[in-house]
Design a protein around this motif. Sequence first.
Motif, PDB file in Angstrom:
ATOM      1  N   GLN A 199       0.845  -1.193   0.000  1.00 43.37           N
ATOM      2  CA  GLN A 199       0.000   0.000   0.000  1.00 43.37           C
ATOM      3  C   GLN A 199       0.875   1.236   0.000  1.00 43.37           C
ATOM      4  O   GLN A 199       1.677   1.449   0.907  1.00 43.37           O
ATOM      5  N   ILE A 200       0.727   2.052  -1.035  1.00 43.57           N
ATOM      6  CA  ILE A 200       1.371   3.368  -1.077  1.00 43.57           C
ATOM      7  C   ILE A 200       0.279   4.381  -1.390  1.00 43.57           C
ATOM      8  O   ILE A 200      -0.353   4.312  -2.443  1.00 43.57           O
ATOM      9  N   GLU A 211      -1.261   5.881  -5.619  1.00 43.65           N
ATOM     10  CA  GLU A 211       0.060   5.775  -6.236  1.00 43.65           C
ATOM     11  C   GLU A 211       0.003   4.928  -7.507  1.00 43.65           C
ATOM     12  O   GLU A 211       0.615   5.263  -8.524  1.00 43.65           O
ATOM     13  N   GLU A 212      -0.719   3.838  -7.442  1.00 44.49           N
ATOM     14  CA  GLU A 212      -0.822   2.954  -8.604  1.00 44.49           C
ATOM     15  C   GLU A 212      -1.534   3.638  -9.765  1.00 44.49           C
ATOM     16  O   GLU A 212      -1.112   3.536 -10.927  1.00 44.49           O
ATOM     17  N   MET A 213      -2.588   4.373  -9.455  1.00 46.58           N
ATOM     18  CA  MET A 213      -3.324   5.065 -10.518  1.00 46.58           C
ATOM     19  C   MET A 213      -2.537   6.245 -11.079  1.00 46.58           C
ATOM     20  O   MET A 213      -2.719   6.616 -12.245  1.00 46.58           O
ATOM     21  N   LYS A 214      -1.661   6.831 -10.263  1.00 45.08           N
ATOM     22  CA  LYS A 214      -0.766   7.862 -10.804  1.00 45.08           C
ATOM     23  C   LYS A 214       0.067   7.279 -11.934  1.00 45.08           C
ATOM     24  O   LYS A 214       0.228   7.893 -12.998  1.00 45.08           O
ATOM     25  N   SER A 227      -3.951   4.798 -25.702  1.00 41.93           N
ATOM     26  CA  SER A 227      -4.261   3.401 -26.001  1.00 41.93           C
ATOM     27  C   SER A 227      -3.380   2.425 -25.233  1.00 41.93           C
ATOM     28  O   SER A 227      -3.688   1.232 -25.181  1.00 41.93           O
ATOM     29  N   ILE A 228      -2.276   2.907 -24.633  1.00 41.50           N
ATOM     30  CA  ILE A 228      -1.407   2.019 -23.850  1.00 41.50           C
ATOM     31  C   ILE A 228      -2.162   1.595 -22.593  1.00 41.50           C
ATOM     32  O   ILE A 228      -2.643   2.428 -21.828  1.00 41.50           O
ATOM     33  N   ARG A 229      -2.262   0.285 -22.382  1.00 44.27           N
ATOM     34  CA  ARG A 229      -2.921  -0.233 -21.182  1.00 44.27           C
ATOM     35  C   ARG A 229      -1.868  -0.436 -20.097  1.00 44.27           C
ATOM     36  O   ARG A 229      -0.834  -1.054 -20.347  1.00 44.27           O
ATOM     37  N   VAL A 230      -2.136   0.090 -18.926  1.00 44.87           N
ATOM     38  CA  VAL A 230      -1.167   0.046 -17.825  1.00 44.87           C
ATOM     39  C   VAL A 230      -1.863  -0.468 -16.574  1.00 44.87           C
ATOM     40  O   VAL A 230      -2.967  -0.019 -16.236  1.00 44.87           O
ATOM     41  N   THR A 231      -1.216  -1.388 -15.870  1.00 39.87           N
ATOM     42  CA  THR A 231      -1.690  -1.805 -14.557  1.00 39.87           C
ATOM     43  C   THR A 231      -0.494  -1.861 -13.623  1.00 39.87           C
ATOM     44  O   THR A 231       0.615  -2.222 -14.034  1.00 39.87           O
ATOM     45  N   ALA A 232      -0.709  -1.460 -12.378  1.00 43.28           N
ATOM     46  CA  ALA A 232       0.408  -1.302 -11.442  1.00 43.28           C
ATOM     47  C   ALA A 232       0.065  -1.846 -10.067  1.00 43.28           C
ATOM     48  O   ALA A 232      -1.083  -1.779  -9.619  1.00 43.28           O
ATOM     49  N   THR A 233       1.089  -2.361  -9.405  1.00 45.14           N
ATOM     50  CA  THR A 233       1.029  -2.695  -7.986  1.00 45.14           C
ATOM     51  C   THR A 233       2.212  -2.016  -7.313  1.00 45.14           C
ATOM     52  O   THR A 233       3.366  -2.272  -7.693  1.00 45.14           O
ATOM     53  N   ALA A 234       1.951  -1.127  -6.361  1.00 41.46           N
ATOM     54  CA  ALA A 234       3.005  -0.346  -5.716  1.00 41.46           C
ATOM     55  C   ALA A 234       3.240  -0.856  -4.299  1.00 41.46           C
ATOM     56  O   ALA A 234       2.302  -0.947  -3.502  1.00 41.46           O
ATOM     57  N   VAL A 235       4.497  -1.150  -3.996  1.00 39.64           N
ATOM     58  CA  VAL A 235       4.866  -1.746  -2.709  1.00 39.64           C
ATOM     59  C   VAL A 235       5.969  -0.913  -2.055  1.00 39.64           C
ATOM     60  O   VAL A 235       6.951  -0.550  -2.713  1.00 39.64           O
ATOM     61  N   ARG A 236       5.802  -0.628  -0.770  1.00 39.46           N
ATOM     62  CA  ARG A 236       6.849   0.065  -0.004  1.00 39.46           C
ATOM     63  C   ARG A 236       7.758  -0.987   0.624  1.00 39.46           C
ATOM     64  O   ARG A 236       7.275  -1.946   1.235  1.00 39.46           O
ATOM     65  N   VAL A 237       9.067  -0.803   0.455  1.00 39.23           N
ATOM     66  CA  VAL A 237      10.038  -1.774   0.964  1.00 39.23           C
ATOM     67  C   VAL A 237      11.032  -1.077   1.895  1.00 39.23           C
ATOM     68  O   VAL A 237      11.214   0.148   1.819  1.00 39.23           O
ATOM     69  N   PRO A 238      11.703  -1.823   2.790  1.00 40.08           N
ATOM     70  CA  PRO A 238      12.622  -1.215   3.759  1.00 40.08           C
ATOM     71  C   PRO A 238      13.980  -0.875   3.156  1.00 40.08           C
ATOM     72  O   PRO A 238      15.020  -1.408   3.530  1.00 40.08           O
ATOM     73  N   VAL A 239      13.954   0.033   2.179  1.00 37.31           N
ATOM     74  CA  VAL A 239      15.144   0.567   1.521  1.00 37.31           C
ATOM     75  C   VAL A 239      15.101   2.072   1.711  1.00 37.31           C
ATOM     76  O   VAL A 239      14.031   2.676   1.624  1.00 37.31           O
TER      77      VAL A 239
END
Length: 341
Positions: A199-200, A211-214, A227-239
Amino acid sequence: MKKIPVVAVVGATGAVGREMLDTLVRRNFPHAEVRALASSRSAGTKVEFGAKKLTVQELTEDSFVGVDLALFSAGGSTSEKFAPCAVKAGCVVVDNSSAWRMDPAVPLVVPEVNPDDLAWHKGIIANPNCSTIQMVVALKPLHDAARIKRVVVSTYQAVSGTGQKAIVELENQVRQLFNGQEATNTVYPHRIAFNCLPQIDVFLDNEYTKEEMKMVLETKKIMGDDSIRVTATAVRVPVFYGHSESVNIETEKKLTSKEARAILSQAPGVRVLDNPGEKIYPMPIFAAGEDETFVGRIREDESIENGLNMFIVADNIRKGAALNAVQIAEVLLERDLLRIS
């Protein structure tokens, strides 16, 4: 002869604001004067600007008198209130918040991808989301060669994308856990140390996060192709620094991994690190403190006819924010697109 601009950095005491000041110095951006602006809480403090220190001035509606270019990194509400004041004063704004990105009257620009969009600005130019910037830098040359139809991206985003408080929270949690204490969290809804948060930003009605829809919407606007189809999954990591992305693309024309590697090796702003046999591939520890977007693990997707996988990493504070804003300013100056009085 072009006039040398007076520049203001809004949000100068924040992580991105300080990086903007440093980037102006590193890239020798021409300036007659640089002003550091921030909230009343920070007024009177000092920020570094090369060998000098600038005294931070309080941001007000009158701060932009005599200013030609303003780099904003102080949050959406601040941009919404003060960017129009700057434009009214004759200043061109490059804004790092999400406030103006999807406004059809505002160009959303990555200089390696769509610099020509700067020609129709009306005083405000939007800097894209950090995770979108590094992805489109790598996608644009491949799109030009083979036309991308679909993008599937999963991100692994550093805590610095949330700000200094998140960096401190990760530091504190690691210290607490190593000392046998319970980790406390206030910035994130769950512990970030030794964990990953899928979750971001907030969840929207379509069950994607903001964040994903951005990434979905900004990619289409920057690439100039709805026309470009985009799908995203945004993950916060300990970096701490450096966003990573696993990106899968489907193209109209077949591109081999060898062809893609050759194209990206010549692409502006891209550094290819792709020799898995020698354990060479992009990682956040390589990208932190660097300007380039690193691309590797380039390989053909065997599950579809015209597919490629790649791994993309960049410093989210540099290319993902400050550097991209200064690069926009450089193009504005070079093409005489600053409305300098």
